[in-house]
Motif scaffolding. Sequence first.
Motif, PDB file in Angstrom:
ATOM      1  N   ARG A  41      -6.431  -4.211  -6.456  1.00 25.77           N
ATOM      2  CA  ARG A  41      -6.695  -5.519  -7.068  1.00 25.77           C
ATOM      3  C   ARG A  41      -6.417  -5.487  -8.568  1.00 25.77           C
ATOM      4  O   ARG A  41      -6.004  -6.485  -9.158  1.00 25.77           O
ATOM      5  N   LEU A  69     -13.846   7.344   3.009  1.00 26.07           N
ATOM      6  CA  LEU A  69     -14.304   5.945   2.920  1.00 26.07           C
ATOM      7  C   LEU A  69     -14.533   5.535   1.469  1.00 26.07           C
ATOM      8  O   LEU A  69     -14.168   4.434   1.059  1.00 26.07           O
ATOM      9  N   VAL A  70     -15.129   6.424   0.690  1.00 30.98           N
ATOM     10  CA  VAL A  70     -15.354   6.142  -0.736  1.00 30.98           C
ATOM     11  C   VAL A  70     -14.018   6.050  -1.465  1.00 30.98           C
ATOM     12  O   VAL A  70     -13.792   5.140  -2.269  1.00 30.98           O
ATOM     13  N   ARG A  86       0.849  -1.200   0.000  1.00 23.53           N
ATOM     14  CA  ARG A  86       0.000   0.000   0.000  1.00 23.53           C
ATOM     15  C   ARG A  86       0.876   1.239   0.000  1.00 23.53           C
ATOM     16  O   ARG A  86       2.000   1.213   0.473  1.00 23.53           O
ATOM     17  N   GLY A 135      -2.985   4.250   2.035  1.00 22.47           N
ATOM     18  CA  GLY A 135      -4.148   4.207   1.157  1.00 22.47           C
ATOM     19  C   GLY A 135      -4.684   5.594   0.840  1.00 22.47           C
ATOM     20  O   GLY A 135      -3.926   6.536   0.609  1.00 22.47           O
ATOM     21  N   GLU A 152     -11.152   5.263  -0.189  1.00 19.98           N
ATOM     22  CA  GLU A 152     -10.466   4.036   0.232  1.00 19.98           C
ATOM     23  C   GLU A 152     -11.027   2.817  -0.499  1.00 19.98           C
ATOM     24  O   GLU A 152     -10.275   1.933  -0.920  1.00 19.98           O
ATOM     25  N   ALA A 153     -12.332   2.770  -0.673  1.00 23.19           N
ATOM     26  CA  ALA A 153     -12.942   1.659  -1.416  1.00 23.19           C
ATOM     27  C   ALA A 153     -12.419   1.649  -2.856  1.00 23.19           C
ATOM     28  O   ALA A 153     -12.087   0.586  -3.393  1.00 23.19           O
ATOM     29  N   CYS A 154     -12.321   2.825  -3.455  1.00 27.94           N
ATOM     30  CA  CYS A 154     -11.784   2.929  -4.821  1.00 27.94           C
ATOM     31  C   CYS A 154     -10.319   2.500  -4.860  1.00 27.94           C
ATOM     32  O   CYS A 154      -9.893   1.794  -5.781  1.00 27.94           O
ATOM     33  N   TYR A 155      -9.548   2.905  -3.856  1.00 29.63           N
ATOM     34  CA  TYR A 155      -8.136   2.548  -3.796  1.00 29.63           C
ATOM     35  C   TYR A 155      -7.965   1.029  -3.663  1.00 29.63           C
ATOM     36  O   TYR A 155      -7.139   0.425  -4.346  1.00 29.63           O
ATOM     37  N   ARG A 156      -8.756   0.408  -2.802  1.00 26.93           N
ATOM     38  CA  ARG A 156      -8.665  -1.046  -2.639  1.00 26.93           C
ATOM     39  C   ARG A 156      -9.028  -1.773  -3.934  1.00 26.93           C
ATOM     40  O   ARG A 156      -8.420  -2.787  -4.281  1.00 26.93           O
ATOM     41  N   PHE A 157     -10.013  -1.255  -4.662  1.00 32.17           N
ATOM     42  CA  PHE A 157     -10.374  -1.829  -5.955  1.00 32.17           C
ATOM     43  C   PHE A 157      -9.205  -1.678  -6.929  1.00 32.17           C
ATOM     44  O   PHE A 157      -8.841  -2.622  -7.641  1.00 32.17           O
TER      45      PHE A 157
END
Length: 135
Positions: A115, A104-105, A63, A76, A107-112
């Motif tokens: 991948r 939060l949004v 990360r 992140g 972070e969700a985009c970053y985690r996607f």
Amino acid sequence: MTSADKETPPKATLFYDGSCPLCASEIGYYKRVDRDQVLDFIDVSSEHFSGDDRINRTDAMARFHVRLSDGQQVSGARAFVEVWRVIPGWRWLARLARLPGAVLVLEACYRFFLRLRPLIVRAFSGYKRIVGRSS
């Protein structure tokens, strides 16, 4: 421009994966636009990086991390917000990230993205090889 925008922010240290062409390209951009030289850059893929008591190579490669001048370390989406906070022209985005739920949004985009990163890097590397051959 407000007086807060004119103040030189304290230094922050970015821990990035220099072996990733996409990451290296982004860090190159940050280096070019860091007019106030408030960012220090540590390539965690370098043989010279062995980590410290707060970050090891495995975590740093997994990360994006930023260590703030007060010693706080974030990763992140929060790390990107801290970079945006000190880069001229991007501070507006850091202010936008203060909206409730925005990080939060992000972070969700970053985690996607994490991948998909291997696929993006392969595509990016393939594109550079094709463009390099046609030059």
